[in-house]
Enzyme design. Structure first.
Site, PDB file in Angstrom:
ATOM      1  N   SER A  67       0.857  -1.192   0.000  1.00 55.34           N
ATOM      2  CA  SER A  67       0.000   0.000   0.000  1.00 55.34           C
ATOM      3  C   SER A  67       0.890   1.238   0.000  1.00 55.34           C
ATOM      4  CB  SER A  67      -0.870   0.006   1.259  1.00 55.34           C
ATOM      5  OG  SER A  67      -1.492   1.259   1.435  1.00 55.34           O
ATOM      6  N   TYR A 110      -1.660  -0.931  10.545  1.00 51.53           N
ATOM      7  CA  TYR A 110      -1.758  -1.277   9.113  1.00 51.53           C
ATOM      8  C   TYR A 110      -0.552  -0.717   8.360  1.00 51.53           C
ATOM      9  CZ  TYR A 110      -3.606  -1.176   4.306  1.00 51.53           C
ATOM     10  OH  TYR A 110      -3.787  -1.342   2.957  1.00 51.53           O
TER      11      TYR A 110
HETATM   12  N1  LIG Z   1      -8.847  -0.603  -0.466  1.00 50.28           N
HETATM   13  C1  LIG Z   1      -7.800   0.234  -0.406  1.00 50.28           C
HETATM   14  O1  LIG Z   1      -7.949   1.468  -0.348  1.00 50.28           O
HETATM   15  C2  LIG Z   1      -6.394  -0.319  -0.460  1.00 50.28           C
HETATM   16  C3  LIG Z   1      -5.336   0.576  -0.659  1.00 50.28           C
HETATM   17  C4  LIG Z   1      -4.042   0.089  -0.707  1.00 50.28           C
HETATM   18  C5  LIG Z   1      -3.806  -1.259  -0.550  1.00 50.28           C
HETATM   19  N2  LIG Z   1      -4.842  -2.108  -0.353  1.00 50.28           N
HETATM   20  C6  LIG Z   1      -4.534  -3.516  -0.145  1.00 50.28           C
HETATM   21  O2  LIG Z   1      -5.153  -4.287  -1.158  1.00 50.28           O
HETATM   22  C7  LIG Z   1      -5.443  -5.590  -0.650  1.00 50.28           C
HETATM   23  C8  LIG Z   1      -6.890  -5.942  -0.953  1.00 50.28           C
HETATM   24  O3  LIG Z   1      -7.696  -5.035  -0.239  1.00 50.28           O
HETATM   25  P1  LIG Z   1      -9.218  -4.714  -0.654  1.00 50.28           P
HETATM   26  O4  LIG Z   1      -9.355  -3.252  -0.600  1.00 50.28           O
HETATM   27  O5  LIG Z   1      -9.585  -5.458  -1.861  1.00 50.28           O
HETATM   28  O6  LIG Z   1      -9.963  -5.297   0.646  1.00 50.28           O
HETATM   29  P2  LIG Z   1     -11.298  -6.137   0.807  1.00 50.28           P
HETATM   30  O7  LIG Z   1     -12.273  -5.857  -0.251  1.00 50.28           O
HETATM   31  O8  LIG Z   1     -11.703  -5.904   2.235  1.00 50.28           O
HETATM   32  O9  LIG Z   1     -10.788  -7.640   0.627  1.00 50.28           O
HETATM   33  C9  LIG Z   1      -9.925  -8.229   1.574  1.00 50.28           C
HETATM   34  C10 LIG Z   1      -9.760  -9.688   1.224  1.00 50.28           C
HETATM   35  O10 LIG Z   1      -8.879 -10.269   2.216  1.00 50.28           O
HETATM   36  C11 LIG Z   1      -9.472 -11.477   2.673  1.00 50.28           C
HETATM   37  N3  LIG Z   1      -9.111 -11.763   4.062  1.00 50.28           N
HETATM   38  C12 LIG Z   1      -9.180 -10.943   5.133  1.00 50.28           C
HETATM   39  N4  LIG Z   1      -8.843 -11.596   6.256  1.00 50.28           N
HETATM   40  C13 LIG Z   1      -8.564 -12.882   5.882  1.00 50.28           C
HETATM   41  C14 LIG Z   1      -8.177 -14.053   6.571  1.00 50.28           C
HETATM   42  N5  LIG Z   1      -8.018 -14.086   7.914  1.00 50.28           N
HETATM   43  N6  LIG Z   1      -8.001 -15.196   5.870  1.00 50.28           N
HETATM   44  C15 LIG Z   1      -8.164 -15.207   4.527  1.00 50.28           C
HETATM   45  N7  LIG Z   1      -8.527 -14.135   3.797  1.00 50.28           N
HETATM   46  C16 LIG Z   1      -8.721 -12.981   4.474  1.00 50.28           C
HETATM   47  C17 LIG Z   1     -10.980 -11.255   2.554  1.00 50.28           C
HETATM   48  O11 LIG Z   1     -11.620 -12.504   2.394  1.00 50.28           O
HETATM   49  P3  LIG Z   1     -12.562 -13.229   3.485  1.00 50.28           P
HETATM   50  O12 LIG Z   1     -13.183 -12.163   4.318  1.00 50.28           O
HETATM   51  O13 LIG Z   1     -13.526 -14.016   2.654  1.00 50.28           O
HETATM   52  O14 LIG Z   1     -11.629 -14.110   4.227  1.00 50.28           O
HETATM   53  C18 LIG Z   1     -11.073 -10.463   1.267  1.00 50.28           C
HETATM   54  O15 LIG Z   1     -11.134 -11.307   0.154  1.00 50.28           O
HETATM   55  C19 LIG Z   1      -5.107  -5.561   0.841  1.00 50.28           C
HETATM   56  O16 LIG Z   1      -3.846  -6.123   1.075  1.00 50.28           O
HETATM   57  C20 LIG Z   1      -5.085  -4.076   1.149  1.00 50.28           C
HETATM   58  O17 LIG Z   1      -4.272  -3.778   2.245  1.00 50.28           O
HETATM   59  C21 LIG Z   1      -6.141  -1.686  -0.312  1.00 50.28           C
END
Ligand SMILES: NC(=O)c1ccc[n+]([C@@H]2O[C@H](COP(=O)([O-])OP(=O)(O)OC[C@H]3O[C@@H](n4cnc5c(N)ncnc54)[C@H](OP(=O)(O)O)[C@@H]3O)[C@@H](O)[C@H]2O)c1
Length: 249
Positions: A130, A143
């Site tokens: 990130s 985070y």
């Molecule tokens: N959204 C943003 O603004 C942003 C910005 C920069 C970076 N990122 C990074 O991008 C990545 C994806 O984020 P996103 O925004 O797509 O988030 P999201 O929509 O909340 O998705 C998170 C995913 O992680 C999985 N997860 C969470 N805890 C878990 C566990 N204990 N075991 C297995 N799977 C788990 C969830 O699946 P289940 O709940 O089904 O397990 C879900 O599929 C992350 O690493 C995040 O830090 C996001």
């Protein structure tokens, strides 16, 4: 690379992981999609080329079992992640540990366990970090720490694993419109969030090209550039003001 080898995507049940799985599958890559929500994995399997496999990254035993059962892999996209977007003082240690387990420890365990298949297939590891790992991020302090860890870990590992024919790349996006940001603390920043389709396409480009570190979007590239030049204490203070105001609105 063996013909049946797949790309494992963690956190494929929502947001960026789900979108990357769909886009990669639609161009013909075989995907092993993981996450905890089984019904979402079942839905994903409607796409040809996607196989779902439940995995809870909070359990080191489950991760070990998953890795032992997984067939050949040509790549791993370490995408799953969680945040806690509230003042540190209002949190608790249980949440802190789950965050570090999911965003850091599980990734290290996955990489270590999957090294043999990745080495055999001259594989790839894409780490979804990130922008919050390149710049301080008050009110998401734990985070930000996990993502800074993954950036430094990934860049270091890249240099070691190149001698094993495994490529490592770190992808550091800014805010994306997903479930992670669909929370009250982010409401006033919603207009600045990037569409998940665009960021998934950029992540796939990174997966194909394997640069050391990539940041999608002109504004985020600028922030990443400034973060190399400006004093980190100054950046932290500016970020604190922005995120405190966002929380108050
Ligand atoms: N959204 C943003 O603004 C942003 C910005 C920069 C970076 N990122 C990074 O991008 C990545 C994806 O984020 P996103 O925004 O797509 O988030 P999201 O929509 O909340 O998705 C998170 C995913 O992680 C999985 N997860 C969470 N805890 C878990 C566990 N204990 N075991 C297995 N799977 C788990 C969830 O699946 P289940 O709940 O089904 O397990 C879900 O599929 C992350 O690493 C995040 O830090 C996001």
């Amino acid at each position: 690379m063996t013909t049946e080898s797949k790309i494992l995507i963690t956190g494929a049940t929502s947001g960026l992981g789900r979108e990357m799985a769909i886009q990669l599958a639609s161009r013909g890559d075989a995907i092993l999609a993981s996450g905890r929500r089984v019904e979402r994995l079942t839905e994903l399997q409607a796409h040809a080329q996607i196989t779902g496999h439940p995995l809870d990254l909070n359990s080191n035993t489950a991760i070990a079992k998953f890795c032992a059962e997984t067939g050949p892999l040509s790549g791993v996209i370490l995408n799953a992640g969680i945040t806690f977007a509230d003042p540190f003082i209002s949190g608790d240690f249980e949440t802190d540990s789950a965050l570090i387990q999911t965003n850091v420890i599980a990734n290290i365990q996955l990489i270590r366990s999957l090294l043999p298949t990745l080495k055999h297939n001259e594989g790839r590891i894409l780490i979804i970090a990130s922008l919050g790992g390149l710049t301080p991020l008050p009110y998401q302090s734990v985070y930000a720490g996990t993502k800074a860890f993954m950036i430094n870990f990934g860049l270091s590992l890249r240099e070691e694993l190149k001698h094993e024919n495994i490529k490592v790349s770190v992808f550091a996006p800014g805010g994306i419109k997903t479930e992670m940001t669909d929370i009250p603390a982010m409401k006033s920043l919603e207009k600045d969030l990037a569409p998940v389709e665009n960021i998934a396409a950029a992540a796939i480009k990174a997966y194909d090209k394997m640069p050391a570190l990539s940041v999608p979007g002109a504004q985020n590239k600028l922030i990443a550039g400034v973060s190399k030049l400006a004093p980190r204490g100054f950046l932290a203070a500016q970020a604190e003001k922005i995120y405190r105001k966002a929380r108050e609105n």
